[in-house]
Design a protein around this motif. Sequence first.
Motif, PDB file in Angstrom:
ATOM      1  N   VAL A 120      41.727  52.645  62.124  1.00 41.70           N
ATOM      2  CA  VAL A 120      41.087  50.980  61.847  1.00 41.70           C
ATOM      3  C   VAL A 120      39.241  51.557  60.769  1.00 41.70           C
ATOM      4  CG1 VAL A 120      39.808  51.380  64.225  1.00 41.70           C
ATOM      5  CG2 VAL A 120      40.331  49.138  62.824  1.00 41.70           C
ATOM      6  N   VAL A 121      39.002  52.773  60.970  1.00 40.17           N
ATOM      7  CA  VAL A 121      37.990  53.670  60.258  1.00 40.17           C
ATOM      8  C   VAL A 121      37.865  52.658  58.636  1.00 40.17           C
ATOM      9  CG1 VAL A 121      36.069  54.652  59.960  1.00 40.17           C
ATOM     10  CG2 VAL A 121      36.831  54.365  62.235  1.00 40.17           C
ATOM     11  N   ASP A 122      39.052  53.472  58.279  1.00 41.62           N
ATOM     12  CA  ASP A 122      39.599  53.616  56.738  1.00 41.62           C
ATOM     13  C   ASP A 122      40.199  51.984  56.669  1.00 41.62           C
ATOM     14  OD1 ASP A 122      39.376  56.580  57.139  1.00 41.62           O
ATOM     15  OD2 ASP A 122      41.698  56.792  57.774  1.00 41.62           O
ATOM     16  N   GLU A 123      40.542  51.459  57.463  1.00 43.98           N
ATOM     17  CA  GLU A 123      40.404  50.015  56.635  1.00 43.98           C
ATOM     18  C   GLU A 123      39.070  49.758  57.033  1.00 43.98           C
ATOM     19  OE1 GLU A 123      43.717  47.264  58.605  1.00 43.98           O
ATOM     20  OE2 GLU A 123      41.666  47.200  59.849  1.00 43.98           O
ATOM     21  N   LEU A 124      38.559  49.445  57.201  1.00 44.91           N
ATOM     22  CA  LEU A 124      37.336  48.910  57.394  1.00 44.91           C
ATOM     23  C   LEU A 124      36.176  49.375  56.081  1.00 44.91           C
ATOM     24  CD1 LEU A 124      35.194  47.076  59.020  1.00 44.91           C
ATOM     25  CD2 LEU A 124      34.295  49.247  59.737  1.00 44.91           C
ATOM     26  N   VAL A 125      36.868  49.915  56.214  1.00 45.92           N
ATOM     27  CA  VAL A 125      36.400  51.068  54.508  1.00 45.92           C
ATOM     28  C   VAL A 125      36.065  50.680  53.772  1.00 45.92           C
ATOM     29  CG1 VAL A 125      35.624  53.628  53.623  1.00 45.92           C
ATOM     30  CG2 VAL A 125      35.038  53.207  55.904  1.00 45.92           C
ATOM     31  N   ALA A 126      38.070  50.257  53.300  1.00 46.82           N
ATOM     32  CA  ALA A 126      38.566  49.806  52.383  1.00 46.82           C
ATOM     33  C   ALA A 126      38.121  48.843  52.494  1.00 46.82           C
ATOM     34  CB  ALA A 126      39.846  49.663  52.607  1.00 46.82           C
ATOM     35  N   THR A 127      37.987  48.020  53.484  1.00 51.11           N
ATOM     36  CA  THR A 127      37.680  46.146  53.303  1.00 51.11           C
ATOM     37  C   THR A 127      36.704  46.243  52.329  1.00 51.11           C
ATOM     38  OG1 THR A 127      39.042  45.619  55.443  1.00 51.11           O
ATOM     39  CG2 THR A 127      36.725  43.983  54.890  1.00 51.11           C
ATOM     40  N   ILE A 128      35.080  46.672  53.491  1.00 53.92           N
ATOM     41  CA  ILE A 128      33.705  46.642  52.617  1.00 53.92           C
ATOM     42  C   ILE A 128      34.167  46.943  51.302  1.00 53.92           C
ATOM     43  CG2 ILE A 128      31.766  47.517  53.100  1.00 53.92           C
ATOM     44  CD1 ILE A 128      32.648  48.157  55.710  1.00 53.92           C
ATOM     45  N   GLN A 129      34.584  47.994  51.129  1.00 49.70           N
ATOM     46  CA  GLN A 129      34.184  48.337  49.566  1.00 49.70           C
ATOM     47  C   GLN A 129      34.960  47.047  48.579  1.00 49.70           C
ATOM     48  OE1 GLN A 129      37.147  51.877  49.262  1.00 49.70           O
ATOM     49  NE2 GLN A 129      35.779  52.779  49.517  1.00 49.70           N
ATOM     50  N   LYS A 130      36.147  46.360  48.975  1.00 51.90           N
ATOM     51  CA  LYS A 130      36.657  45.039  48.192  1.00 51.90           C
ATOM     52  C   LYS A 130      35.690  43.772  47.951  1.00 51.90           C
ATOM     53  CE  LYS A 130      41.311  45.912  49.114  1.00 51.90           C
ATOM     54  NZ  LYS A 130      42.763  45.987  50.106  1.00 51.90           N
ATOM     55  N   LEU A 131      35.099  43.964  49.793  1.00 53.55           N
ATOM     56  CA  LEU A 131      33.732  43.006  49.894  1.00 53.55           C
ATOM     57  C   LEU A 131      32.638  42.952  49.015  1.00 53.55           C
ATOM     58  CD1 LEU A 131      33.632  42.408  53.688  1.00 53.55           C
ATOM     59  CD2 LEU A 131      34.521  40.922  52.137  1.00 53.55           C
ATOM     60  N   MET A 132      32.084  44.574  48.187  1.00 50.45           N
ATOM     61  CA  MET A 132      30.968  44.520  48.005  1.00 50.45           C
ATOM     62  C   MET A 132      31.721  44.651  46.450  1.00 50.45           C
ATOM     63  SD  MET A 132      29.597  47.186  49.553  1.00 50.45           S
ATOM     64  CE  MET A 132      27.918  47.766  48.903  1.00 50.45           C
ATOM     65  N   LYS A 133      32.515  44.441  45.181  1.00 49.07           N
ATOM     66  CA  LYS A 133      32.879  44.062  44.181  1.00 49.07           C
ATOM     67  C   LYS A 133      31.985  43.017  43.373  1.00 49.07           C
ATOM     68  CE  LYS A 133      37.350  46.328  43.810  1.00 49.07           C
ATOM     69  NZ  LYS A 133      39.194  46.337  44.463  1.00 49.07           N
TER      70      LYS A 133
END
Length: 144
Positions: free
Chosen positions: A131-144
């Motif tokens: 879930v940590v990897d999923e969260l990191v990927a989500t935050i990266q998408k939000l920061m685009k």
Amino acid sequence: MKEMKNSENMEKVMILQDTEEMDTSGDKDRDIFRISATDETAAAETAVKCGCCKKTVRSEEERRKLINRLSRIEGQIRGIRGMLERDAYCNDILIQSAAVNAAVNSFNKELLASHIHSCVVRDIREGKDEVVDELVATIQKLMK
């Protein structure tokens, strides 16, 4: 889009195909299956079959708050469309568009905070460290 029928009750379930897109950084963005059905049970059964069975249980108050935010954003978008239809000045439309972006960002912050406090904490406690990897990927998408 393909159409499936639940064999037990023959109700239609619409599924949009899973798609992958490459963004400019080379990361793949995946759209999840979206399901709509008149019977929630048929949708749940199809969700299990296609592998998209994650859900978040929200309180009625939290759900209402998020839906109200989205309704306001939807109204802002309709307002921008109306401005375009009335040939409003570009700068005025851009200012309204910036307001929509700020509203969406605010919605995302609220939902992200809720996700971390509930889903992420729960999954980590259950030993689901992915879930940590999923969260990191989500935050990266939000920061685009």
